[in-house]
Scaffold this motif. Sequence first.
Motif: not given
Length: 213
Positions: A51-53, A58-59, A63-65
């Motif tokens: 939610i924050r990203d 922020a792209g 967790v996915f990077t």
Amino acid sequence: MFSFDAALLALDLIGVFFFAVSGSLLAARKRFDVVGSVLLASLVGLGGGVIRDVLINAGPPAVFTNPWYLLPPVLAAGLVFFLFESVQRYTSLLTYFDAGRLALFCMSGALKAINAGLHPVAAVLLGVTTAVGGGVLRDITANEVPQLFDAKDIYALPAFTGAGLTVLVWNLGAFTWATALAIAMLVFAFRILAWRRHWFVPLAVNGWHRQES
């Protein structure tokens, strides 16, 4: 030497673990299977950060990077799987882990907002959103009333306190590992004291009274 990126990653990973443990403990109490435990741990541990990203554009969420973010939920589910029978008698354990996660995520969310160039008020709000977002997702998924809306408990105020202090200390140029630890301990103590002493804030309408549980 204090490193902003290292501090942010450390706070995030430790916070994810604490939150994931609270999710797996709730899954165990709800008698979910081990797959459900991992999924609930992942949802609660990573939901606030996602939610924050997304909010700060922020792209791709962290967790996915960064695969390191996937490790804490798996460890938490494994810990509860093997040790739940030993710790289930401690009925307050879920609250303690939740308080630890709240203390860490309100700081990491505020720091991420500062790093993105947001103004101080927005940084505080993002810190709170990061801290409480995963808990709301956890409780809704497990068919529980979110703690955020529990009239007989204080949940968001400790997060506001921690996020506000983080932004203040950062702007004063005094944010270090020591001040970060102090803020985390203060938020943790605030949350636990509010829970143990049954502190609360006024209801939405003057004259309304809380129903006894």
